[in-house]
Design a protein around this motif. Structure first.
Motif, mmCIF file in Angstrom:
data_model
loop_
_atom_site.group_PDB
_atom_site.id
_atom_site.type_symbol
_atom_site.label_atom_id
_atom_site.label_comp_id
_atom_site.label_asym_id
_atom_site.label_seq_id
_atom_site.Cartn_x
_atom_site.Cartn_y
_atom_site.Cartn_z
ATOM 1 N N GLY A 443 0.821 -1.211 0.000
ATOM 2 C CA GLY A 443 0.000 0.000 0.000
ATOM 3 C C GLY A 443 0.852 1.258 0.000
ATOM 4 O O GLY A 443 1.898 1.325 -0.642
ATOM 5 N N GLY A 444 0.441 2.287 0.748
ATOM 6 C CA GLY A 444 1.124 3.575 0.742
ATOM 7 C C GLY A 444 2.569 3.494 1.195
ATOM 8 O O GLY A 444 3.405 4.285 0.761
ATOM 9 N N ILE A 445 2.854 2.539 2.097
ATOM 10 C CA ILE A 445 4.227 2.389 2.588
ATOM 11 C C ILE A 445 5.126 1.765 1.528
ATOM 12 O O ILE A 445 6.340 1.634 1.727
ATOM 13 C CB ILE A 445 4.229 1.522 3.873
ATOM 14 N N ALA A 478 2.194 -1.423 -9.115
ATOM 15 C CA ALA A 478 1.995 -1.186 -7.684
ATOM 16 C C ALA A 478 1.814 0.299 -7.399
ATOM 17 O O ALA A 478 1.029 0.689 -6.524
ATOM 18 C CB ALA A 478 3.174 -1.741 -6.899
ATOM 19 N N ALA A 479 2.546 1.154 -8.133
ATOM 20 C CA ALA A 479 2.427 2.601 -7.951
ATOM 21 C C ALA A 479 1.013 3.075 -8.301
ATOM 22 O O ALA A 479 0.435 3.924 -7.620
ATOM 23 C CB ALA A 479 3.455 3.326 -8.814
ATOM 24 N N LYS A 480 0.452 2.512 -9.385
ATOM 25 C CA LYS A 480 -0.924 2.872 -9.772
ATOM 26 C C LYS A 480 -1.901 2.535 -8.652
ATOM 27 O O LYS A 480 -2.761 3.333 -8.281
ATOM 28 C CB LYS A 480 -1.316 2.126 -11.045
ATOM 29 N N GLU A 481 -1.782 1.328 -8.103
ATOM 30 C CA GLU A 481 -2.711 0.869 -7.065
ATOM 31 C C GLU A 481 -2.570 1.693 -5.783
ATOM 32 O O GLU A 481 -3.552 1.937 -5.078
ATOM 33 C CB GLU A 481 -2.463 -0.607 -6.752
ATOM 34 N N ALA A 482 -1.335 2.112 -5.481
ATOM 35 C CA ALA A 482 -1.094 2.854 -4.234
ATOM 36 C C ALA A 482 -1.226 4.356 -4.411
ATOM 37 O O ALA A 482 -1.087 5.110 -3.441
ATOM 38 C CB ALA A 482 0.301 2.518 -3.697
ATOM 39 N N GLY A 483 -1.477 4.815 -5.641
ATOM 40 C CA GLY A 483 -1.606 6.247 -5.890
ATOM 41 C C GLY A 483 -0.291 6.988 -5.812
ATOM 42 O O GLY A 483 -0.248 8.172 -5.458
ATOM 43 N N LEU A 484 0.818 6.305 -6.165
ATOM 44 C CA LEU A 484 2.147 6.905 -6.121
ATOM 45 C C LEU A 484 2.609 7.264 -7.534
ATOM 46 O O LEU A 484 2.072 6.772 -8.520
ATOM 47 C CB LEU A 484 3.142 5.926 -5.484
ATOM 48 N N ASP A 485 3.606 8.115 -7.612
ATOM 49 C CA ASP A 485 4.140 8.524 -8.909
ATOM 50 C C ASP A 485 4.828 7.340 -9.585
ATOM 51 O O ASP A 485 5.733 6.721 -9.011
ATOM 52 C CB ASP A 485 5.135 9.678 -8.725
ATOM 53 N N GLN A 486 4.408 7.025 -10.816
ATOM 54 C CA GLN A 486 4.924 5.839 -11.495
ATOM 55 C C GLN A 486 6.394 5.992 -11.882
ATOM 56 O O GLN A 486 7.173 5.045 -11.778
ATOM 57 C CB GLN A 486 4.077 5.555 -12.746
ATOM 58 N N THR A 487 6.777 7.178 -12.334
ATOM 59 C CA THR A 487 8.177 7.415 -12.700
ATOM 60 C C THR A 487 9.086 7.271 -11.479
ATOM 61 O O THR A 487 10.172 6.692 -11.558
ATOM 62 C CB THR A 487 8.345 8.816 -13.316
ATOM 63 N N LEU A 488 8.640 7.771 -10.340
ATOM 64 C CA LEU A 488 9.417 7.682 -9.105
ATOM 65 C C LEU A 488 9.630 6.225 -8.711
ATOM 66 O O LEU A 488 10.757 5.823 -8.368
ATOM 67 C CB LEU A 488 8.712 8.435 -7.981
ATOM 68 N N MET A 489 8.585 5.416 -8.754
ATOM 69 C CA MET A 489 8.704 4.023 -8.325
ATOM 70 C C MET A 489 9.556 3.200 -9.298
ATOM 71 O O MET A 489 10.336 2.343 -8.885
ATOM 72 C CB MET A 489 7.318 3.389 -8.191
ATOM 73 N N ALA A 490 9.405 3.469 -10.596
ATOM 74 C CA ALA A 490 10.234 2.758 -11.575
ATOM 75 C C ALA A 490 11.703 3.119 -11.378
ATOM 76 O O ALA A 490 12.582 2.249 -11.414
ATOM 77 C CB ALA A 490 9.774 3.101 -12.997
ATOM 78 N N ALA A 491 11.977 4.409 -11.161
ATOM 79 C CA ALA A 491 13.354 4.842 -10.924
ATOM 80 C C ALA A 491 13.901 4.250 -9.637
ATOM 81 O O ALA A 491 15.088 3.885 -9.556
ATOM 82 C CB ALA A 491 13.420 6.366 -10.868
ATOM 83 N N ALA A 492 13.053 4.128 -8.608
ATOM 84 C CA ALA A 492 13.489 3.557 -7.334
ATOM 85 C C ALA A 492 13.952 2.124 -7.501
ATOM 86 O O ALA A 492 14.844 1.655 -6.787
ATOM 87 C CB ALA A 492 12.354 3.633 -6.313
ATOM 88 N N TYR A 544 11.051 7.414 -0.098
ATOM 89 C CA TYR A 544 9.821 7.647 0.669
ATOM 90 C C TYR A 544 9.556 9.144 0.825
ATOM 91 O O TYR A 544 8.428 9.618 0.633
ATOM 92 C CB TYR A 544 9.913 6.985 2.040
ATOM 93 N N LEU A 545 10.591 9.903 1.165
ATOM 94 C CA LEU A 545 10.417 11.355 1.321
ATOM 95 C C LEU A 545 10.069 12.009 -0.006
ATOM 96 O O LEU A 545 9.311 12.988 -0.050
ATOM 97 C CB LEU A 545 11.688 11.970 1.915
ATOM 98 N N GLN A 546 10.622 11.470 -1.105
ATOM 99 C CA GLN A 546 10.275 12.013 -2.425
ATOM 100 C C GLN A 546 8.804 11.749 -2.768
ATOM 101 O O GLN A 546 8.207 12.467 -3.561
ATOM 102 C CB GLN A 546 11.182 11.413 -3.502
ATOM 103 N N SER A 547 8.238 10.706 -2.169
ATOM 104 C CA SER A 547 6.833 10.384 -2.434
ATOM 105 C C SER A 547 5.883 11.202 -1.568
ATOM 106 O O SER A 547 4.670 11.132 -1.738
ATOM 107 C CB SER A 547 6.581 8.894 -2.181
#
Length: 556
Positions: A443-445, A478-492, A544-547
């Motif tokens: 989820g969000g975490i 997973a980013a889509k489901e959690a409402g997170l930035d997709q570019t950020l998660m892919a880069a992570a 996490y802080l970037q999110s």
């Protein structure tokens, strides 16, 4: 036909993930806990992966074995093909006495081992990562440090830890390009985002290297030089990835780092340098040259190994193999030549592997790519032949150096083949995907855990590119489901993946073999695992802080 299932154990993703972790736990327990030789640890972990695939995932025995064979083949080519030829080039420079000259030349910049670790392992290693990747920097820089008087264990561990910050943009940014192709996120956006994460590592890594060499005393003594190398690399990586070229990022950053350190050391030197014990003796350590039938040539070798002043020709000859490597790899990325060598590639579906993923598509791993011409190992072979010609090394002496290399790397070759076989069995049976998907359900975490998935992928496969191939799409989903930035998660995924490089059994085997510590990979693992986890924790907090609102301004 085998269709991948992510939750075969009791229809529970959690239970399935626990079972899927058995091969990895076996590998790291045998290596780090029981201190088993790496080739035996790799083979036993491979057996565990096959048993989990067959028993828990219901993968047909034949397909599980086929996956292992393909993985072993990939371990030999292109991975060990790179290492074989890299160490062959080094053996020739050693036999001809040119490496003794190179050692003295680096000592002229600074005879302080703490500074040498940063210049060679971090800055020069980043250039090798930019041009070749796939273990080449670890193989070459570890043996360079060894020749400068570093103890074998320290040389290997320093080279492994140094091979972090540049990895995401390694091999002309292949990890980023691969990730962009799979996720359909523009490579410029992904490169810019990674370029706002990995430069932070560049600030810490040189200081860590200094600490590995000489502890807190060393950090207090040479922190200005270490920060100069790290800050200049970070600036180059950020600026180039965000505003110039994703593909050239590491080349620009590494050259800027080397230039900044050399310039800085012209006006500043540590008060009390840390000099290798062997170098304290007049003339330094002698490197035994290969005996030849040519008395004049033999005399030249002895002169280079002695304590006299090095001639300009000898110094140029000492640097020539590395200049040749840079030129050849640079030209290989130039449009017309790149297109030409790309024709020397054959792709085919691995016999016996009939596998579909959850979407009903064949995983990319069932296709074996025999890129015999553009492979980094093939380019290194060409570099070796050019080195032979430039240094006037007789074919018989070059063949002797190659034979010695094969003997040096026999157990490392078994280790890498076993570990890549393990990775392929886990990937194609869906064990790796099960673990990644389970973590992605946080989820969000998830933003805090995202880099761990990339770390896991690289730790298993030894490649940030492979980690991005495995988990890039999963991160975006997973980013889509959690409402997170997709570019950020892919880069992570890519930024976290670079920190798994140093603990990958494949790279542990390369580093240990290069310095003559074959079979002691477990000891090297214990030297670097703490740094890997510490830097991973820093990356997790950063992502996490970037999110969140705290550092959301850093997101592309």
């Amino acid at each position: 036909m085998y269709k991948q299932v992510l939750d075969p154990v009791g229809d529970s993703l959690f239970l399935s993930a626990l079972v899927a972790m058995i091969p990895l736990a076996t590998l790291f327990l045998l290596l780090g806990g029981l201190k088993l030789k790496s080739h035996w640890a790799g083979l036993l972990a491979l057996l565990a992966a096959i048993l989990v695939a067959v028993i828990a995932y219901s993968m047909p025995v034949g397909q599980a074995l086929d996956a292992a064979v393909e993985g072993a083949a990939f371990g030999l080519f292109p991975i060990m093909w790179i290492v074989w030829n890299a160490i062959w080039i080094f053996n020739m420079t050693e036999d001809s006495g040119h490496f003794a000259v190179l050692r003295r030349s680096f000592a002229a910049i600074s005879d302080d081992q703490r500074i040498q670790a940063v210049i060679i392992a971090f800055s020069f290693g980043a250039l090798l990562e930019a041009l070749a990747g796939f273990g080449t920097p670890v193989a070459i820089t570890s043996i360079m440090l060894l020749g400068l008087g570093f103890k074998p264990m320290k040389a290997a561990s320093v080279a492994l830890v140094a091979n972090t910050a540049p990895v995401a943009f390694g091999a002309i940014a292949i990890p980023i390009v691969t990730l962009a192709g799979l996720t359909e996120i523009p490579k410029e956006d992904l490169g810019a985002m990674v370029g706002r994460q990995t430069p932070l590592l560049a600030l810490f890594v040189p200081l860590i290297l200094v600490g590995m060499v000489d502890g807190w005393r060393g950090i207090r003594a040479v922190w200005p030089a270490a920060l100069t190398g790290g800050v200049s690399f970070a600036i180059g990586q950020f600026v180039c990835s965000n505003y110039l070229s994703v593909e050239l990022t590491d080349i620009v950053a590494s050259l800027l780092s080397v230039a900044a350190m050399v310039a800085f050391l012209r006006v500043w030197q540590p008060g009390t340098p840390l000099v290798a014990e062997s170098v304290l003796r007049r003339g330094g350590p002698l490197i035994a040259g290969a005996a030849t039938a040519d008395a004049t040539h033999e005399a030249a070798i002895r002169r280079r190994e002695g304590d006299g002043k090095d001639s300009r020709a000898d110094v140029i000859g000492a640097y020539a193999p590395y200049v040749i490597i840079i030129i050849v790899f640079g030209l290989a990325q130039w449009g017309p030549i790149k297109d030409l060598v790309a024709k020397g590639t054959a792709e085919f579906s691995w016999p016996g592997l009939n596998i579909l993923n959850a979407k009903g598509e064949a995983p990319s791993a069932v296709t074996y790519k025999l890129n015999w011409a553009p492979a980094a190992g093939s380019l290194l072979l060409l570099c070796g032949l050019l080195t032979m010609a430039y240094l006037r090394i007789a074919p018989r002496a070059a063949a002797h150096a190659y034979g010695r290399m094969v003997n040096q790397l026999k157990w490392a070759t078994v280790t890498v083949a076993a570990v890549l076989a393990l990775a392929y069995v886990m990937n194609l049976s869906a064990q790796t995907l099960t673990i990644g998907t389970w973590i992605a359900g946080a989820g969000g975490i998830f933003a805090l855990l995202s880099p761990i998935i990339g770390w896991l992928g690289t730790a298993v496969t030894g490649s940030d590119t492979s980690s991005n191939s495995l988990f890039g799409v999963l991160q975006v989903s997973a980013a889509k489901e959690a409402g997170l930035d997709q570019t950020l998660m892919a880069a992570a995924n890519s930024s976290g993946g670079v920190l798994g490089k140093m603990v990958s059994p494949q790279n542990l085997a390369i580093g240990a073999a290069a310095v003559g510590l074959g079979g002691q990979e477990g000891e090297v693992f214990r030297k670097v695992i703490g740094w890997s986890l510490l830097l991973l924790a820093i990356m997790c907090v950063l992502v996490y802080l970037q999110s969140t609102a705290v550092l959301s301004w850093m997101v592309v």
